[in-house]
Design a protein around this motif. Structure first.
Motif, PDB file in Angstrom:
ATOM      1  N   LYS A 173      51.312  35.040  35.055  1.00 11.29           N
ATOM      2  CA  LYS A 173      52.524  34.999  35.858  1.00 11.29           C
ATOM      3  C   LYS A 173      52.692  36.196  36.777  1.00 11.29           C
ATOM      4  O   LYS A 173      53.585  36.212  37.617  1.00 11.29           O
ATOM      5  N   SER A 174      51.837  37.199  36.618  1.00 15.34           N
ATOM      6  CA  SER A 174      51.948  38.369  37.491  1.00 15.34           C
ATOM      7  C   SER A 174      50.586  39.015  37.703  1.00 15.34           C
ATOM      8  O   SER A 174      49.679  38.890  36.881  1.00 15.34           O
ATOM      9  N   ASN A 175      50.473  39.726  38.827  1.00 13.29           N
ATOM     10  CA  ASN A 175      49.260  40.485  39.098  1.00 13.29           C
ATOM     11  C   ASN A 175      49.070  41.598  38.076  1.00 13.29           C
ATOM     12  O   ASN A 175      47.944  41.936  37.705  1.00 13.29           O
ATOM     13  N   GLN A 176      50.179  42.162  37.626  1.00 15.77           N
ATOM     14  CA  GLN A 176      50.140  43.226  36.630  1.00 15.77           C
ATOM     15  C   GLN A 176      49.473  42.743  35.339  1.00 15.77           C
ATOM     16  O   GLN A 176      48.668  43.461  34.724  1.00 15.77           O
ATOM     17  N   GLU A 177      49.786  41.517  34.950  1.00 13.82           N
ATOM     18  CA  GLU A 177      49.212  40.947  33.727  1.00 13.82           C
ATOM     19  C   GLU A 177      47.696  40.826  33.854  1.00 13.82           C
ATOM     20  O   GLU A 177      46.954  41.193  32.945  1.00 13.82           O
ATOM     21  N   VAL A 178      47.230  40.312  34.998  1.00 14.53           N
ATOM     22  CA  VAL A 178      45.786  40.186  35.231  1.00 14.53           C
ATOM     23  C   VAL A 178      45.121  41.555  35.194  1.00 14.53           C
ATOM     24  O   VAL A 178      44.092  41.758  34.543  1.00 14.53           O
ATOM     25  N   ALA A 179      45.718  42.505  35.887  1.00 16.79           N
ATOM     26  CA  ALA A 179      45.137  43.845  35.980  1.00 16.79           C
ATOM     27  C   ALA A 179      45.049  44.523  34.616  1.00 16.79           C
ATOM     28  O   ALA A 179      44.079  45.238  34.329  1.00 16.79           O
ATOM     29  N   GLN A 180      46.033  44.308  33.770  1.00 14.39           N
ATOM     30  CA  GLN A 180      46.033  44.951  32.457  1.00 14.39           C
ATOM     31  C   GLN A 180      45.039  44.297  31.497  1.00 14.39           C
ATOM     32  O   GLN A 180      44.391  44.979  30.698  1.00 14.39           O
ATOM     33  N   ILE A 181      44.886  42.983  31.589  1.00  9.05           N
ATOM     34  CA  ILE A 181      44.030  42.252  30.649  1.00  9.05           C
ATOM     35  C   ILE A 181      42.552  42.411  30.973  1.00  9.05           C
ATOM     36  O   ILE A 181      41.724  42.563  30.071  1.00  9.05           O
ATOM     37  N   CYS A 182      42.215  42.407  32.265  1.00 10.47           N
ATOM     38  CA  CYS A 182      40.823  42.221  32.672  1.00 10.47           C
ATOM     39  C   CYS A 182      40.089  43.526  32.952  1.00 10.47           C
ATOM     40  O   CYS A 182      40.677  44.542  33.324  1.00 10.47           O
ATOM     41  N   ASP A 183      38.771  43.478  32.785  1.00 10.40           N
ATOM     42  CA  ASP A 183      37.891  44.615  33.045  1.00 10.40           C
ATOM     43  C   ASP A 183      37.390  44.616  34.486  1.00 10.40           C
ATOM     44  O   ASP A 183      37.188  45.665  35.082  1.00 10.40           O
ATOM     45  N   VAL A 184      37.168  43.414  35.008  1.00 11.18           N
ATOM     46  CA  VAL A 184      36.700  43.231  36.388  1.00 11.18           C
ATOM     47  C   VAL A 184      37.794  42.505  37.152  1.00 11.18           C
ATOM     48  O   VAL A 184      38.243  41.429  36.725  1.00 11.18           O
ATOM     49  N   ILE A 185      38.218  43.067  38.278  1.00 13.49           N
ATOM     50  CA  ILE A 185      39.296  42.482  39.076  1.00 13.49           C
ATOM     51  C   ILE A 185      38.754  42.084  40.438  1.00 13.49           C
ATOM     52  O   ILE A 185      38.163  42.900  41.150  1.00 13.49           O
ATOM     53  N   ILE A 186      38.954  40.820  40.798  1.00 19.29           N
ATOM     54  CA  ILE A 186      38.573  40.331  42.117  1.00 19.29           C
ATOM     55  C   ILE A 186      39.827  40.198  42.969  1.00 19.29           C
ATOM     56  O   ILE A 186      40.725  39.407  42.645  1.00 19.29           O
TER      57      ILE A 186
ATOM     58  N   GLY B 217      27.504  29.752  33.334  1.00 19.00           N
ATOM     59  CA  GLY B 217      27.801  29.628  31.910  1.00 19.00           C
ATOM     60  C   GLY B 217      28.831  30.601  31.375  1.00 19.00           C
ATOM     61  O   GLY B 217      28.882  30.870  30.181  1.00 19.00           O
ATOM     62  N   MET B 218      29.681  31.123  32.243  1.00 20.04           N
ATOM     63  CA  MET B 218      30.708  32.062  31.780  1.00 20.04           C
ATOM     64  C   MET B 218      31.814  31.312  31.035  1.00 20.04           C
ATOM     65  O   MET B 218      32.215  30.205  31.427  1.00 20.04           O
ATOM     66  N   ASP B 219      32.289  31.871  29.959  1.00 21.35           N
ATOM     67  CA  ASP B 219      33.353  31.264  29.165  1.00 21.35           C
ATOM     68  C   ASP B 219      34.647  31.259  29.980  1.00 21.35           C
ATOM     69  O   ASP B 219      35.144  32.326  30.355  1.00 21.35           O
ATOM     70  N   PRO B 220      35.208  30.088  30.265  1.00 15.96           N
ATOM     71  CA  PRO B 220      36.451  30.054  31.055  1.00 15.96           C
ATOM     72  C   PRO B 220      37.603  30.791  30.388  1.00 15.96           C
ATOM     73  O   PRO B 220      38.516  31.255  31.069  1.00 15.96           O
ATOM     74  N   ALA B 221      37.535  30.940  29.077  1.00 19.64           N
ATOM     75  CA  ALA B 221      38.600  31.658  28.362  1.00 19.64           C
ATOM     76  C   ALA B 221      38.622  33.143  28.710  1.00 19.64           C
ATOM     77  O   ALA B 221      39.615  33.828  28.440  1.00 19.64           O
ATOM     78  N   SER B 222      37.540  33.641  29.314  1.00 17.61           N
ATOM     79  CA  SER B 222      37.484  35.058  29.690  1.00 17.61           C
ATOM     80  C   SER B 222      37.832  35.286  31.158  1.00 17.61           C
ATOM     81  O   SER B 222      37.696  36.391  31.667  1.00 17.61           O
TER      82      SER B 222
ATOM     83  N   MET C 218      33.855  40.881  27.924  1.00 19.81           N
ATOM     84  CA  MET C 218      34.340  41.258  29.247  1.00 19.81           C
ATOM     85  C   MET C 218      35.244  40.179  29.811  1.00 19.81           C
ATOM     86  O   MET C 218      34.942  38.996  29.696  1.00 19.81           O
ATOM     87  N   LYS C 219      36.350  40.592  30.405  1.00 19.16           N
ATOM     88  CA  LYS C 219      37.284  39.655  31.017  1.00 19.16           C
ATOM     89  C   LYS C 219      37.336  39.897  32.526  1.00 19.16           C
ATOM     90  O   LYS C 219      37.362  41.037  32.979  1.00 19.16           O
TER      91      LYS C 219
END
Length: 258
Positions: free
Chosen positions: A53-66, A24-29, A1-2
């Motif tokens: 570099k963009s919000n779009q990148e975060v949204a596409q990569i991750c399963d949970v978005i804060i 203990g969450m992996d910072p790489a995730s 999970m990212k």
């Protein structure tokens, strides 16, 4: 999970620190985006999380978005990515932004929950006030709790009380820091070193909170247990009452709530 942060200010970085150092969450995730990429890179490096570099990148990569931007920015920030957020677990940490408002700016069917965390979450001793009204599935609530319960007390509150609950949890650390400083000043006045004064006061505050959470005794009973008849503590309590200590605290909350 990212997990990804859209916005990476003080509160977002406090949550990330708690997740990495205490849960203990992996910072790489963990990923983050922010308006100032150069500043983001420096802040992300402290924990080893990935700057984007963009919000779009975060949204596409991750399963949970804060969502961790200011309330007045939220509609503008989410508009270009709301189709991507439709398939994510979305968590808001923007004070004053609740379920019905997100229903207007996010796509229909988006799974989201509004929360108000406080900065001690970075130490694993935080609070996350959570709106009872949300659109997370039963499985997503389990995931949400598994993520944040190791670093915060999760308190689910009805929408009409979210403001005062958020004020109590989010603003009171400033009041408590002032109390800690005042206790330190008083002890220094009587000859104790500054470092010892602050350490003793800080541990005392932590211990009293832990005792309440463990035993659940009424705070008045906890106070009475320390006040022996004719003793030193009751003299201090009487002085605080004379100077309006409790009234001043209530007035501080009233001033915020308006």
């Amino acid at each position: 999970m990212k997990l990804g942060f859209i916005g990476y200010g003080n509160m977002a970085s406090a949550i990330a620190q708690g997740l990495v150092e205490k849960a203990g969450m992996d910072p790489a995730s963990i990923y983050a985006s922010a308006r100032n990429y150069e500043k983001l890179e420096k802040n992300a490096e402290k924990l080893g999380i990935s700057p984007c570099k963009s919000n779009q990148e975060v949204a596409q990569i991750c399963d949970v978005i804060i969502l961790a931007v200011k309330p007045y920015q939220m509609a503008e920030v989410t508009a270009p990515i709301k189709s991507v957020l439709r398939d994510k677990l979305v968590i808001s940490i923007a004070a004053g932004m609740f379920f019905d408002q997100y229903e207007e700016i996010l796509e229909k069917g988006t799974h989201h929950i509004s929360t108000v965390p406080n900065t001690p979450i970075c130490t694993g001793e935080g609070i996350m006030v959570c709106e009872e009204k949300h659109s997370l599935s039963a499985e997503e609530i389990v995931l949400f709790k598994s993520l944040f319960s190791p670093i915060a007390l999760l308190e689910f509150i009805e929408t009409s009380h979210m403001s005062v609950a958020g004020t109590l949890a989010g603003c009171s650390p400033a009041f408590t820091a002032m109390y800690l400083e005042a206790l330190g000043d008083a002890a220094v006045k009587h000859g104790l070193t500054r470092a010892s004064s602050y350490r003793l006061a800080a541990q005392m505050i932590k211990g009293v909170g832990a005792l309440y959470l463990a035993e659940g005794d009424h705070p008045g009973a906890m106070k009475d247990a320390v006040c022996s008849p004719g003793g030193t503590t009751i003299k201090g309590v009487a002085s605080l009452e004379k100077n309006g200590f409790r009234g001043a605290v209530i007035d501080a909350i009233d001033a915020i709530e308006g």
